[in-house]
Design a protein around this motif. Structure first.
Motif, PDB file in Angstrom:
ATOM      1  N   ASP A  17      -6.909  -2.665   3.642  1.00 18.70           N
ATOM      2  CA  ASP A  17      -5.854  -3.140   4.548  1.00 18.70           C
ATOM      3  C   ASP A  17      -5.027  -4.249   3.896  1.00 18.70           C
ATOM      4  N   SER A  18      -5.707  -5.141   3.184  1.00 16.76           N
ATOM      5  CA  SER A  18      -5.004  -6.269   2.559  1.00 16.76           C
ATOM      6  C   SER A  18      -4.073  -5.798   1.451  1.00 16.76           C
ATOM      7  N   TYR A  19      -4.554  -4.871   0.615  1.00 16.79           N
ATOM      8  CA  TYR A  19      -3.714  -4.366  -0.468  1.00 16.79           C
ATOM      9  C   TYR A  19      -2.541  -3.551   0.085  1.00 16.79           C
ATOM     10  N   ARG A  20      -2.799  -2.775   1.127  1.00 18.90           N
ATOM     11  CA  ARG A  20      -1.693  -2.020   1.731  1.00 18.90           C
ATOM     12  C   ARG A  20      -0.668  -2.989   2.343  1.00 18.90           C
ATOM     13  N   ARG A  21      -1.152  -4.051   2.921  1.00 18.28           N
ATOM     14  CA  ARG A  21      -0.257  -5.071   3.476  1.00 18.28           C
ATOM     15  C   ARG A  21       0.598  -5.670   2.362  1.00 18.28           C
ATOM     16  N   ALA A  22      -0.034  -5.937   1.225  1.00 25.89           N
ATOM     17  CA  ALA A  22       0.713  -6.488   0.088  1.00 25.89           C
ATOM     18  C   ALA A  22       1.793  -5.520  -0.371  1.00 25.89           C
ATOM     19  N   LEU A  23       1.468  -4.236  -0.399  1.00 25.89           N
ATOM     20  CA  LEU A  23       2.435  -3.236  -0.864  1.00 25.89           C
ATOM     21  C   LEU A  23       3.681  -3.204   0.009  1.00 25.89           C
ATOM     22  N   THR A  24       3.526  -3.460   1.311  1.00 23.80           N
ATOM     23  CA  THR A  24       4.692  -3.444   2.196  1.00 23.80           C
ATOM     24  C   THR A  24       5.644  -4.599   1.889  1.00 23.80           C
ATOM     25  N   MET A  25       5.147  -5.606   1.186  1.00 25.24           N
ATOM     26  CA  MET A  25       5.970  -6.778   0.884  1.00 25.24           C
ATOM     27  C   MET A  25       6.636  -6.686  -0.484  1.00 25.24           C
ATOM     28  N   LEU A  26       6.286  -5.657  -1.258  1.00 22.05           N
ATOM     29  CA  LEU A  26       6.698  -5.607  -2.662  1.00 22.05           C
ATOM     30  C   LEU A  26       7.753  -4.540  -2.921  1.00 22.05           C
ATOM     31  N   SER A  27       8.636  -4.834  -3.832  1.00 22.21           N
ATOM     32  CA  SER A  27       9.540  -3.830  -4.395  1.00 22.21           C
ATOM     33  C   SER A  27       8.995  -3.488  -5.777  1.00 22.21           C
ATOM     34  N   PRO A  28       9.479  -2.407  -6.411  1.00 23.21           N
ATOM     35  CA  PRO A  28       8.958  -2.042  -7.730  1.00 23.21           C
ATOM     36  C   PRO A  28       8.958  -3.234  -8.686  1.00 23.21           C
ATOM     37  N   SER A  29       7.773  -3.565  -9.188  1.00 29.50           N
ATOM     38  CA  SER A  29       7.615  -4.756 -10.021  1.00 29.50           C
ATOM     39  C   SER A  29       6.219  -4.745 -10.615  1.00 29.50           C
ATOM     40  N   GLU A  30       5.936  -5.743 -11.430  1.00 34.05           N
ATOM     41  CA  GLU A  30       4.597  -5.868 -12.010  1.00 34.05           C
ATOM     42  C   GLU A  30       3.549  -6.028 -10.918  1.00 34.05           C
ATOM     43  N   ASN A  31       3.841  -6.860  -9.916  1.00 32.90           N
ATOM     44  CA  ASN A  31       2.877  -7.074  -8.837  1.00 32.90           C
ATOM     45  C   ASN A  31       2.607  -5.794  -8.055  1.00 32.90           C
ATOM     46  N   MET A  32       3.640  -4.975  -7.830  1.00 30.86           N
ATOM     47  CA  MET A  32       3.417  -3.716  -7.117  1.00 30.86           C
ATOM     48  C   MET A  32       2.511  -2.800  -7.924  1.00 30.86           C
ATOM     49  N   THR A  33       2.741  -2.702  -9.222  1.00 27.61           N
ATOM     50  CA  THR A  33       1.905  -1.842 -10.074  1.00 27.61           C
ATOM     51  C   THR A  33       0.456  -2.312 -10.042  1.00 27.61           C
ATOM     52  N   LEU A  34       0.242  -3.616 -10.178  1.00 28.91           N
ATOM     53  CA  LEU A  34      -1.126  -4.150 -10.172  1.00 28.91           C
ATOM     54  C   LEU A  34      -1.785  -3.981  -8.803  1.00 28.91           C
ATOM     55  N   THR A  35      -0.998  -4.088  -7.740  1.00 23.55           N
ATOM     56  CA  THR A  35      -1.565  -3.910  -6.395  1.00 23.55           C
ATOM     57  C   THR A  35      -1.996  -2.461  -6.183  1.00 23.55           C
TER      58      THR A  35
END
Length: 700
Positions: free
Chosen positions: A459-477
């Protein structure tokens, strides 16, 4: 089926029938026209207009249908198909407004009540059915497209909203920091003004004429500050220059410096509030020039040194900034704001021990100033003093319970200490303050994962994905989410996110992160038995990092399990790992397996022994060693090794059966029978026929 095809159909079929209703003909024409309109996939709006018009017409709401098309055609008057639909609906309206007989006007204006047409009605029915089916398909497709458009728009709006929320949250954090610094600066200004006023009063007591001159200087400064507030820099500088030139020499150099310093501070404060870079630069240049004059008159003017330091910091001239800020604290050692800013410069230059001393001094002078305490925590963290850092962050939270960044740093330290419960609480505190803090959401997912709470981690990682646009953080998440899903047994989802992270690996800035992402995808494919897909991805890992041990081990194991096995290729990979790290347990254990397949028992035993020395508690390695002894014909050592294994794992049924076979080779039928009967009693269904066969052979 279009109108031309219907006419052709009629010409070819000569079977006479009673005239069909004019309404049916019109409906067929309408449906065919609508079908043509619907099949042309243009914009979603156009399709929706056609569908709505058709629906209104079917209900007999012809004016409403025509109005809908009118609105569209006002903007798109060249759309011939929509015009065709408009004409068809108008014909329907005219027919409906006739005498209701079901007849229709002939080409000469009369009514063709007696007209007969050679037509096969079954063909007409079929045509109507085809048209209706096509219309239904078109409607379903249109609705589907409309739903997709709606979802896409919702997603876009949500993404834009979250981006705006993130921007506002960042602004709020920056504003809170700036507010604290501005309040500190305002307090400093009050103190300096009180000091100047006291000094002026002391001077004024000497004679009335001097007081009059001082009052005139102060009035010019006041007018200059008023002009600054109105945004009139030139007018302000006129008053400030007049004030500077009017300062009475009999007041002394200290008074001269204090007035020039006061003017410099007014210009500096205005520069911080300037609405354009050009205005800020102009104000700062004037502030620095006046500060330099103040220092010339009094080298110990701390406020002037502070202004020059801040200007140098803005220009990234860190050495000048450091020297000037040191002068500021030297001449005003009780000013906590100067110590705080000196610490910031030292931190920027990597002088962490000095920065820690400066922040500590600032905290001593003003214990409730949160920025000093927070930055002390950051500095202690750089110095690897995590206990001191944690204490500083917690003190920051005591001062400011909504200090988002302090909670985040507290959570990170607790996670590093493997206090995952504490880290989870701290990350949650961040998200209560700012529910779109992506770093907190990612950290929370990691902490839950470490506690094997896969559901919350997901749930936490999916929540993080909703906040991200394509980027290094999105790939790592996505990479982290795939690991959580894999461990939670959600293999299909794990592969999806592992693949997406792999496809987006170019966002990653360093090869180590790329290796992790590529290896993870290969591992997920490997564990699903997708050998052909996994091997080239493993190979890609080795292109980035030729010494990646886990990839070589996994590839080697895959080669062993092929039918037939590629034992030499596997041996080569295992040996490469072994040569780089002779204490690699997996390399030693798999070398034993490979040599056992090649029936090189001496080497198999050697590497299994190495592996067991490295991991004495591994039952699987001990079982492998026992098997190697047995296949080498060294039954005594095989028996001893199996016996040792069964002391810790009495439910290892394979070991029981293999020990029985070894006992039989040694002529110890009683021992063999003992272990076989043990298996029958404890797990009757396990390899039932093999156990029974062995017992029968003993009986014979």
């Amino acid at each position: 089926m279009d109108t031309k095809k219907i006419i052709d159909f009629i010409k070819k079929n000569k079977k006479p029938i009673i005239i069909i209703s004019a309404a049916i003909i019109l409906i067929i024409i309408l449906l065919c026209t609508v079908k043509g309109c619907s099949n042309k996939r243009s914009s979603g709006a156009r399709t929706n207009v056609c569908n709505l018009a058709r629906t209104y017409a079917e209900r007999g709401e012809y004016d409403r249908a025509l109005n809908k098309l009118d609105a569209y055609l006002e903007k798109h008057g060249d759309d011939e198909e929509v015009w065709s639909l408009w004409n068809s609906i108008l014909d329907m309206k005219k027919a409906a407004e006739g005498d209701g007989s079901g007849s229709f006007a002939g080409p000469n204006g009369g009514y063709a009540d007696q007209l007969k047409i050679d037509v096969d009605t079954s063909g007409i029915s079929s045509a109507m059915q085809d048209s209706l089916s096509s219309m239904k398909d078109a409607l379903e497709e249109s609705n589907k497209q409309a739903e997709e458009n709606r979802r896409a728009m919702e997603s876009l709006m949500k993404s834009q909203q979250q981006a705006e929320e993130r921007r506002l949250a960042d602004q709020q954090a920056e504003a809170a920091q700036k507010k604290a610094e501005e309040e500190a600066a305002a307090e400093l200004k009050r103190q300096q003004e009180a000091k100047r006023k006291a000094e002026e009063e002391a001077l004024a007591k000497k004679n009335a004429e001097l007081k009059k001159k001082i009052d005139a200087v102060n009035e010019q400064i006041r007018q200059g500050e008023t002009a600054l507030a109105m945004g009139n820099i030139e007018e302000a500088m006129r008053h400030f220059n007049m004030a500077d030139s009017s300062i009475p020499s009999e007041a002394g150099s200290s008074f001269l410096a204090s007035k020039e310093s006061e003017i410099a501070q007014a210009l500096y404060e205005a520069a911080q509030k300037a609405d354009t870079p050009e205005k800020k630069a102009q104000l700062m240049n004037n502030a620095v020039a006046m500060a330099q004059k103040a220092i010339k008159a009094n080298p110990k003017d701390a406020a002037a040194h502070y202004i020059i330091a801040q200007n140098a910091l803005d220009n990234k001239d860190y050495n000048t900034a450091l020297a000037e800020m040191k002068a500021a604290v030297q001449y005003d050692p009780n000013n906590y704001l100067y110590w705080y800013n000196l610490g910031k410069i030292q931190y920027t230059l990597g002088k962490y021990s000095e920065a820690a001393s400066s922040f500590t001094k600032s905290c001593e002078l003003k214990g409730d100033y949160a920025p000093s305490r927070y930055n002390l925590g950051l500095t202690q963290k750089k110095l690897k003093n995590d206990t001191a850092a944690l204490a500083a962050f917690r003190k920051t939270i005591d001062i400011d319970p909504r200090h988002e960044k302090a909670y985040l740093e507290e959570a990170r330290i607790l996670a590093d200490r493997q206090d995952y419960s504490g880290a989870i609480d701290a990350y949650k505190s961040v998200l209560k303050i700012n529910n779109i803090n992506v770093q907190a959401a990612m950290g929370l997912g990691s902490a839950y994962y470490q506690k094997k709470n896969y559901s919350e981690a997901e749930d936490s990682y999916r929540r993080a994905l909703t906040m991200l646009s394509p980027s290094e953080n999105m790939t790592l998440t996505k990479y982290n989410l795939s690991a959580v899903l894999f461990d939670d047994g959600k293999i299909a989802d794990a592969e999806k996110y592992a693949r997406e992270a792999y496809e987006e690996k170019n966002y990653l800035k360093n090869d180590a992160s790329k290796v992790n992402v590529v290896y993870n995808y290969a591992l997920v494919l490997d564990n699903q038995g997708k050998v052909d897909a996994a091997i080239p991805v493993y190979m890609e890992v080795l292109k980035i990092n030729p010494d990646h041990a886990k990839t070589k081990i996994n590839l080697g194991v895959m080669y062993i399990t092929l039918d037939p096995p590629e034992t030499d290729m596997a041996l080569n990979l295992f040996m490469q790992v072994y040569k780089n790290d002779k204490n690699n347990i997996e390399a030693n254990n798999n070398l034993g397996k490979a040599y056992l397949l090649k029936e090189d028992y001496d080497n198999a035993v050697q590497y299994y022994q190495n592996a067991l020395r490295l991991d004495p508690k591994s039952d699987s390695i001990r079982a492998n060693l026992a098997k190697a002894y047995a296949q080498a014909g060294n039954y005594d050592l095989a028996k001893s090794t199996y016996t040792e294994l069964l002391k810790t794992d009495k439910q290892n049924w394979d070991a029981c059966i293999e020990l029985a076979k070894v006992c039989m080779q040694l002529g110890d039928n009683a021992g063999a029978e003992k272990w076989l009967v043990y298996v029958q009693e404890k797990n009757p269904s396990y390899k039932k026929s093999e156990v029974a066969g062995l017992l029968n052979s003993i009986g014979q």
